[in-house]
Structures are given as structure tokens and as C-alpha cells.
Enzyme design. Structure first.
Site, PDB file in Angstrom:
ATOM      1  N   GLU A 297     -10.077   2.062   3.771  1.00 49.90           N
ATOM      2  CA  GLU A 297      -9.764   3.190   2.892  1.00 49.90           C
ATOM      3  C   GLU A 297     -11.018   3.688   2.165  1.00 49.90           C
ATOM      4  OE1 GLU A 297      -7.698   3.167  -1.404  1.00 49.90           O
ATOM      5  OE2 GLU A 297      -6.366   2.514   0.218  1.00 49.90           O
TER       6      GLU A 297
ATOM      7  N   LYS B  68      -4.500  -6.647   3.464  1.00 49.61           N
ATOM      8  CA  LYS B  68      -4.447  -5.564   2.475  1.00 49.61           C
ATOM      9  C   LYS B  68      -5.845  -5.282   1.929  1.00 49.61           C
ATOM     10  CE  LYS B  68      -2.780  -2.582  -0.501  1.00 49.61           C
ATOM     11  NZ  LYS B  68      -3.792  -2.409  -1.523  1.00 49.61           N
TER      12      LYS B  68
ATOM     13  N   HIS C 291      -7.587  -3.370   4.579  1.00 47.29           N
ATOM     14  CA  HIS C 291      -7.004  -2.025   4.511  1.00 47.29           C
ATOM     15  C   HIS C 291      -7.731  -1.193   3.462  1.00 47.29           C
ATOM     16  CE1 HIS C 291      -4.410   0.835   2.363  1.00 47.29           C
ATOM     17  NE2 HIS C 291      -3.722   1.004   3.472  1.00 47.29           N
ATOM     18  N   ASN C 292      -7.957  -1.783   2.293  1.00 48.46           N
ATOM     19  CA  ASN C 292      -8.643  -1.057   1.228  1.00 48.46           C
ATOM     20  C   ASN C 292     -10.096  -0.791   1.580  1.00 48.46           C
ATOM     21  OD1 ASN C 292      -6.195  -1.430  -0.023  1.00 48.46           O
ATOM     22  ND2 ASN C 292      -7.067  -2.046  -1.972  1.00 48.46           N
TER      23      ASN C 292
ATOM     24  N   SER D   7       0.840  -1.205   0.000  1.00 48.94           N
ATOM     25  CA  SER D   7       0.000   0.000   0.000  1.00 48.94           C
ATOM     26  C   SER D   7       0.869   1.245   0.000  1.00 48.94           C
ATOM     27  CB  SER D   7      -0.909   0.030   1.237  1.00 48.94           C
ATOM     28  OG  SER D   7      -1.645   1.238   1.272  1.00 48.94           O
TER      29      SER D   7
END
Length: 633
Positions: free
Chosen positions: A361, A354, A357-358, A299
Site C-alpha cells: 500500500e 497485513k 499488505h500495508n 484492511s
């Protein structure tokens, strides 16, 4: 040809193979310092060997540490050639500690009789041939060193070593899109020998790797290829190939292209946004081929990849240890100058975190978009909104807040550029995957889902225009709250978002036996990644004492203090028909989550009525299930 960089070159082998002779000749050829490990033995070691006694691990430990320090200091300058028997893997680990990625190993190999004869022919050395057998007894031949036959002449041995050092790269980068190019430059700028590959497509992608290499000075010693076989053959063993290609079938295709040229123990790193379920399948598939696999979330976007991203590797732990020096060196650094890279766990755990995480986000971006919408509805232009957001940095700063301020201040002519951008938001699938994973695990990640659906809604531009004509109010919104109250509502929503995101990670960890560390995960998200923020830095210490934000006393008090503003802002948005789905969902989620006795009892009764799904009673603590004949009773 790739030039030899200032690495640490270790020559190893049992006593008598000619390490000092070859090492000094090699150092002279490369014009770098030479160190003979035997010159640094403490006096007690020399006396022990002179008495015909073998050194044990305790005898060697301090000696190896001192050699490591010499090598480390040399790595900061021109590098060096160092000779040392280094017969065990554990010895080699001590010698190369903190300089693993810059260490090159040369194994001088010969037979017992051949070497014994050499020892007997030399004079003045403290070690006799009687100790040679003890060295052969403990010798653990390195798997991935340049293996040189000592029957060659010294000159020929140096030529063989020099040739292999100059022609083999330490790390391969497959795929030169935006992220691949930035990672390649990052690796090269840190002094790594790298090989670059990009496919060849007539008339579309020709000489991509070569042209890219020629464009940047730091890539001057990189090797560039558009032939897979030559690319793989250019790498030192175990080969380390990082894929930076589109997720999905492309990754599988590339793996099949690579497999014919790889050997047992080689490592593939998937650095794209792959679905973690695909990563688990690839992990198992490649294990059956004796190829090690590391699914790695990266990232930070283009800038992060170049200057230091947050890196989330998962999969084969031993394989990670091989690539750890490269990934940790190019990663961003946290407040304590530690790399924002850590081994996440087995299987697809790296790509899973990940993915989440997105998802987090998505929400962080949507919340800022809603704040923008609300402040526009209150009559502010983009510059004024940017000023308001800039004032928020003191208490709730984040990377996304900072770039939003920059975006809002960007003008094109007399108008703000943001006003000219079509209001249709795209997505690459990770938000969708996060939502699917939430439903599969039964975790209420409602804000991620809401943010995802806000993007889906935006895509129906023509229908929205028609709906606006039919349903939009004629009156101007009358939003009666301050910028400070909006800030508090925004902060409240961010707390809910982070709770839901980390709760999803925790439940996935329990379900898959990954053993994920939420504090360490927060730490590697404090820099380099898109969701880095001041609050993320707080979470590092919070998750050391609690794995649930809604059970943490400090967070509980903060939520209580912020909740009135969240209620006020969201209720007025609803009454004034101002779209704020994520802000509204944040308070809606807490309202439903903090109900001790919910309406789910009626839902379960309905399920039992039409489907005989049974239910439990709150006045029976035996966990017994009941069914009622609702019609006849």
C-alpha cells in the site's frame, strides 16, 4: 435488556429428557416456529428403531442434512426452535452448517435412571428404553451450550433458557475507536448479539459505549459496558472478544485486564495492526493460560470496516473455526460472492500478511504521488490530472487510483484542497516493520523501503525548503513523454511492487513453515482492502500456476512491453530533477535483478580481503569456500 433475536435454538439431549415438551413451550414463549427432529426421520430409520436397533452415522446423515436445511430456511425469517438428540459433535456440525453464528445450543441434562424411568412411563413412542444406553454410550456433551437440569419443572426450565438467551451476547467488541465502531455496526447489522466495551476516563471518555449504542438503531439490542468484568460476563461461552485497540503495549495491557475474568477455551482476537512478532509471543503466552488467540489483520479503513473489510486471521485454527462465522459474515465479498476472509496460518501469519499488505500500500500510494508530481511538472492542474488518471481506469484500475481522482477534484473555495495540505506524510509503523522483516529475511523489498524513506524525507520540511534554495534547478522541466508512456511506467512499477510484496510473503512462509497460499491471499485482497485492484484479481489465477511473478510467461511479456516507457520516463525525471524515487527504483531493481553476473564478485573479494570472509568460485561446483592472501599474492 438485550432482546432475543431470530436465531436457531437447538435443544439437544438423549431421548426422554423432554426436548419436545420444552422446545414447544420455548417456541411459544418466543413466538417462533417449532420443529421436532423426530418428525423428519425417514421411514427406514423409524422401522429400524422400532425393531430395537440403534441408528448408525449413515442412517443419521441424510436426516441431519434435512434438518439443517429447515433450520437454514428458518434463519432467513423469524428463526426457530428445533429439538434433536444431536449426541455427537459431528452431528451438531451438520445441523448448524452455514448458520453456526446464529445457532444457540441448549443441553437438557439428566441421569440415566431418571431418563429411563421417564421413557418407560410414556406410550406410543417408537424408541424403547432398551436403546437408551446406546445413546449414553455415544453422547458427547457439548462444551459451550446452556446446560439445563431436567429435574426442574418445564416452566422453570423455559425461564432459565429464556433468561440466559436474552442476557448473553455472542460476540464482544473491546475498543470503540473509528475501526471498532464500524466493525460493531457491521456485526450488529448482520443480526449478531454483541457486547461493546470502551474504557472510562473521567472527563475524557465517559459512557462511550452507551452513547455509541444509543446513536445507531442497529445497536439497539447491543449491551454496552465500561466495566471489564461485566463486559466479559455478558458473553456466551466460549467467550469471543475482539480487541480494536492501539498496537503495542496497549494490547498487552488489555489482555492482562481481561485474563482474570476469562476461562479455559475463551478466545481473544486482536484486530489491530500489531507487529507479527508480538502476536507470536502473545499466541504462546495465552496458550499457557489455556486462552486461544487469533491475530487478525483487518484492511479497508473506516468504510471497509462498516461495509465489509478484508480480514486476515492467523493463529489457533480451532479458535478460528469458532469465530469464522462472524468474521466471514462481516467481510467483503469477492466476485464469486465468497468472503474476503480466510485462515492465513499459524502464529503471527495473519498480522504478517497485513503488514506486507500495508507495505504494498505504501508503494501504491507513493507511485500515484509521483505521477501527480510528474504531471504537475508537465503543467497540469489537479482537475486535469484527475481527468488523465480517470482515463487510466480502463486498463489499471484500483481503489487507490479512484480515491486519488476524488482527492484531486476536491476544491476549497477557488483552490484545490490538495494544494493546501502540508506535504509531510505520517506513518504508523507497518512500513517500517515490513522493511525490517525484509532485511531479516534477506529479501530485496526495495520499493517498500523507497516508499517508506520518501515519507521520512517528507517530514524534514524545513531542511527541504533550504535544500530547494541551494540545489533546485532554475529551468522549467522539459519532460518529453506522453501520458500513455507515463501510464505504462506506472503499470511497470506496480508489477515490480507486487512481485516484491508477494516474494516477501513467500519467503516468510518458507522460513516460518506457515504454508501460505498466495492465490487465496490475492483473492481476499480483491475486495474490501486498500490495495484491491483489477491486477489483484488477475493474481488469483496467476498464483494458481506460478508462485513467482517474474517467472510467469504472461507477466514476463508484459514487463518487456512496458519497460521502454519505464526507462524513458525515469531517465527524463532524473535529467530534469523531478523527484520520482519509487518509479526510478522499479527500473533500477529490475536492472540489477536481471544481471546474470553482477558486481557482487568484487564485493565478496573486498570482504575476503579485509575480513577473511571467504568466497566461492564459479569454476568450482563443489560449493567449497576459498580464502586468498591478497597482499602477498
Amino acid at each position: 435488556m438485550n432482546q432475543i433475536k431470530p436465531h436457531i435454538i437447538f435443544l439437544m439431549g438423549v431421548s426422554g429428557v423432554g426436548k419436545s415438551t420444552i422446545g414447544s413451550l420455548l417456541a411459544e414463549t418466543l413466538n417462533i416456529p417449532f420443529f421436532d427432529g423426530d418428525d423428519y426421520h425417514p421411514e427406514q430409520n423409524i422401522q429400524k428403531m422400532s425393531q430395537g436397533k440403534s441408528l448408525n452415522d449413515d442412517d443419521r446423515f441424510g436426516w441431519l442434512q434435512s434438518l439443517n436445511q429447515i433450520a437454514f430456511e428458518a434463519s432467513q425469517n423469524k428463526g426457530c426452535v428445533m429439538v434433536c438428540s444431536a449426541l455427537k459433535e459431528s452431528y451438531r456440525e451438520i445441523l448448524s452448517k452455514n448458520i453456526e453464528a446464529y445457532s444457540k445450543w441448549i443441553f437438557l441434562n439428566g441421569s440415566f435412571e431418571q431418563i429411563k424411568k421417564r421413557i418407560n412411563n410414556r406410550s406410543g413412542h417408537f424408541m424403547s428404553s432398551d436403546l437408551l444406553q446406546s445413546q449414553f454410550d455415544i453422547l458427547e456433551a457439548p462444551k459451550y451450550a446452556i446446560n439445563v437440569d431436567i429435574s426442574l419443572t418445564p416452566k422453570k426450565m423455559v425461564e432459565v433458557i429464556s433468561k440466559q438467551l436474552s442476557e448473553k451476547s455472542a460476540f464482544g467488541l473491546f475498543g470503540l475507536g473509528v475501526m471498532g465502531k464500524s466493525l460493531a455496526r457491521n456485526l450488529a447489522s448482520k443480526g449478531f448479539d454483541i457486547s461493546l466495551f470502551n474504557r472510562h476516563v473521567d472527563g475524557q471518555e465517559e459512557d462511550v459505549a452507551k452513547n455509541f449504542k444509543d446513536e445507531f438503531e442497529e445497536l439497539s439490542t447491543a449491551l454496552a459496558f465500561d466495566d471489564v468484568a461485566l463486559f466479559v460476563n455478558s458473553l456466551q461461552k466460549p467467550r469471543k472478544v475482539m480487541l480494536m485497540v492501539n498496537a503495542g503495549k496497549t494490547v498487552d495491557g488489555v489482555i492482562e485486564d481481561l485474563l482474570p475474568f476469562l476461562e479455559n477455551g475463551d478466545i481473544i482476537i486482536d484486530g489491530g495492526n500489531s507487529n507479527f512478532n508480538d502476536t507470536k509471543k502473545r499466541f504462546d503466552y495465552l496458550a499457557s493460560k489455556n486462552i486461544r488467540f487469533v491475530g487478525t489483520g483487518v484492511s479497508g479503513g473506516e468504510e471497509g470496516a462498516l461495509k465489509g473489510p478484508s480480514i486476515m486471521p492467523g493463529g489457533d485454527l480451532e479458535a478460528y473455526k469458532e469465530v469464522q462465522p462472524y468474521l466471514e459474515t462481516i467481510a467483503a465479498k469477492d466476485a464469486n460472492d465468497l468472503p474476503c476472509c480466510t485462515f492465513i496460518g499459524t502464529e503471527g501469519s495473519g498480522h504478517f500478511v497485513k503488514m506486507v499488505h500495508n507495505g504494498i500500500e505504501y508503494v501504491e500510494m507513493q507511485l500515484l504521488a509521483e505521477v501527480f508530481t510528474i504531471l504537475k511538472a508537465k503543467g497540469h492542474n489537479p482537475d486535469q490530472i484527475a481527468d488523465i488518471l480517470a482515463s487510466w481506469k480502463a486498463t489499471t484500475n484500483s481503489y487507490l487510483l479512484e480515491i486519488t481522482i476524488d482527492i484531486l477534484r476536491k476544491k476549497e473555495g477557488n483552490d484545490w484542497l490538495v494544494n493546501r495540505i502540508m506535504d509531510k506524510a505520517g506513518n504508523k509503523g507497518t512500513g517500517n516493520w515490513t522493511t525490517i522483516s525484509s532485511t531479516q529475511l534477506g529479501v530485496p523489498s526495495t520499493m517498500i523501503t523507497s516508499a517508506l524513506f520518501a515519507r521520512y524525507t517528507s517530514f524534514y520540511k524545513e531542511e527541504r525548503i533550504e535544500a530547494n534554495r541551494n540545489f533546485a534547478p532554475n529551468n522549467t522541466p522539459n519532460l518529453n513523454f506522453s501520458a500513455e508512456e507515463l501510464l505504462e511506467a506506472y503499470h511497470f512499477a506496480r508489477l515490480m511492487n507486487h512481485y516484491q510484496g508477494f516474494k516477501l510473503i513467500q519467503e516468510a512462509s518458507l522460513s516460518n513453515n506457515w504454508g501460505l497460499n498466495l492465490s487465496e491471499l490475492s483473492r481476499i485482497w480483491t475486495n474490501g482492502c486498500i490495495i484491491r485492484s483489477d491486477f489483484m484479481m488477475e493474481l488469483v489465477s496467476i498464483f494458481k500456476v506460478s508462485d513467482n511473478l517474474l517467472k510467469n510467461d504472461e507477466i514476463i511479456q508484459r514487463i518487456k512491453a512496458l519497460k521502454p516507457s519505464a526507462q524513458k520516463v525515469t531517465s527524463q525525471c532524473i535529467l530534469n530533477e523531478v523527484a520520482a524515487p519509487n518509479l526510478i527504483e522499479s527500473i533500477s531493481f529490475l536492472n540489477s535483478f536481471s544481471v546474470a553476473n553482477s558486481s557482487a564478485n568484487l564485493l565478496q573479494a573486498q570482504r575476503d580481503y579485509f575480513g577473511a570472509h571467504t568466497y566461492q568460485r564459479n569454476d568450482d561446483h563443489t560449493n567449497k569456500f576459498y580464502h586468498t592472501d591478497w597482499i602477498n599474492n
